[in-house]
Design an enzyme around this catalytic site. Structure first.
Site, PDB file in Angstrom:
ATOM      1  N   GLU A 182      57.752   2.791 -81.519  1.00 36.02           N
ATOM      2  CA  GLU A 182      58.616   3.094 -80.373  1.00 36.02           C
ATOM      3  C   GLU A 182      59.631   4.158 -80.727  1.00 36.02           C
ATOM      4  OE1 GLU A 182      61.846   2.265 -81.197  1.00 36.02           O
ATOM      5  OE2 GLU A 182      61.076   1.264 -82.979  1.00 36.02           O
ATOM      6  N   GLU A 325      59.780   3.350 -85.029  1.00 31.44           N
ATOM      7  CA  GLU A 325      58.725   4.367 -84.955  1.00 31.44           C
ATOM      8  C   GLU A 325      57.335   3.824 -85.309  1.00 31.44           C
ATOM      9  OE1 GLU A 325      59.628   7.757 -87.399  1.00 31.44           O
ATOM     10  OE2 GLU A 325      61.523   8.180 -86.383  1.00 31.44           O
TER      11      GLU A 325
END
Length: 359
Positions: A182, A325
């Site tokens: 994300e 991430e």
């Protein structure tokens, strides 16, 4: 998807949920026999053995294989940043997105090492991106959840199904191992709200410092979440209502990708705090999807362990990470691969001429 009504989107989601089945117990039993015959004390390789068995159950075979792998990185912005809950401004989201597109972020480095592709999807960044990513925008970020619902129900459904759609496209292209990832300034705030509500925890017990806010920022963050819960009164028995009122577009897309992976018999490694908030949404909407989730690391975000405990998942890595991430999940790809090497390459007692038990 934009042309579909809310009712049609809801029907699609229900169809996806209904298509998720239990793991293949027969395949797992065969793998357990194989694991128990290898030249080691039974169960001595711990989580590696569990991964091997789980992969067999997911793929419906006693000889699971890993083909192409990808980090499904969902990006979105959050209106609640207006409340001073982040140490960084919202402009950082597209700046980091371009860093990922250009291959310079931590997730790019770790994914390359794991021979995985990074699939960046703009689900709802406030500033539209250009360049090499998937453009699947539902909205220009969420609304400020302290003033009303973060999303409409239709937007929440669209974001869920967008995540599912991205996963399905990659599955059709031969990918059979995913990681969640994300990107989005302020996203630990909606994640904390989701975790507090779905684990029946106090706000203070799940709120961390995110990108590094000070004590005053931490207080603002807690107050913003408490106000959002008071204003919106989410129904804790309805994960869709929680998502819509205090969630995020990228969190919804993560949940959708997990449910699609489960429906397609594909394992998906869950990253850190934000990803696990998405996993909680998936689990509450589709309880059978939990069996398809593989844990990765234990984030230093204080709410992460509570979220993992709710899912009954134990982290396999503890590296004091809190970047997001998909970085922790990408590292876990190596352990998943190692599990299959053990299953396929290690000698049995019979092969090696080793006595299984002492005389």
């Amino acid at each position: 998807m934009n042309n579909l009504s809310e009712a049609q989107l809801y029907d699609q989601l229900q169809h996806l949920i209904a298509s998720i089945s239990d793991l293949d117990e027969a395949a797992m039993a065969k793998i357990q026999v194989r694991l128990d015959s290898l030249t080691k004390p039974q169960g001595s390789l711990g989580q590696l053995e569990h991964f091997a068995k789980q992969l067999g159950g997911i793929q419906r075979t006693s000889q699971p294989k890993l083909l192409k792998r990808a980090v499904l990185l969902m990006a979105g912005d959050h209106g609640v940043v207006e409340e001073g809950v982040s140490a960084f401004p919202q402009e950082v989201t597209p700046q980091m997105a371009y860093n990922i597109i250009n291959g310079g972020a931590a997730i790019n480095v770790l994914a390359r090492q794991a021979q995985a592709d990074v699939v960046l999807t703009d689900v709802g960044i406030a500033f539209p991106l250009e360049g090499n990513c998937l453009h699947r925008r539902v909205a220009d970020g969420t609304r400020n959840m302290t003033k009303g619902p973060a999303m409409t129900k239709k937007e929440a459904l669209q974001a869920l199904l967008t995540g599912a759609e991205v996963a399905q496209e990659k599955i059709q292209n031969g990918y059979n191992l995913f990681a969640t990832g994300e990107l989005g300034i302020g996203n630990t705030t909606p994640s904390s709200a989701i975790v507090a509500l779905l684990t029946n925890s106090s706000v203070e017990s799940v709120v961390g410092r995110g990108t590094g806010i000070d004590d005053k920022g931490l207080l603002r963050k807690c107050q913003a979440i408490e106000k959002a819960i008071e204003v919106n009164k989410p129904d804790v028995t309805d994960a869709l209502d929680v998502l819509m009122k205090v969630g995020g577009l990228e969190i919804a897309a993560i949940a959708g990708s997990i449910m699609q992976a489960a429906a397609s018999h594909v394992p998906i490694v869950i990253d850190g705090f934000i990803s696990t908030a998405g996993a909680l949404i998936a689990a509450k909407l589709a309880p059978k999807s939990v069996a398809y989730m593989l844990p990765s690391h234990g984030s230093v975000e204080i709410g992460h362990r509570k979220a993992l405990a709710e899912l009954k998942l134990e982290p396999v890595l503890n590296l004091d990470m809190r970047l997001g991430e998909g970085t922790g999940a990408a590292l876990t790809f190596h352990l998943v691969e190692a599990a299959l090497h053990i299953l396929n390459e290690m000698a049995t007692f019979e092969d090696a001429g080793v006595s299984e038990k002492a005389n």
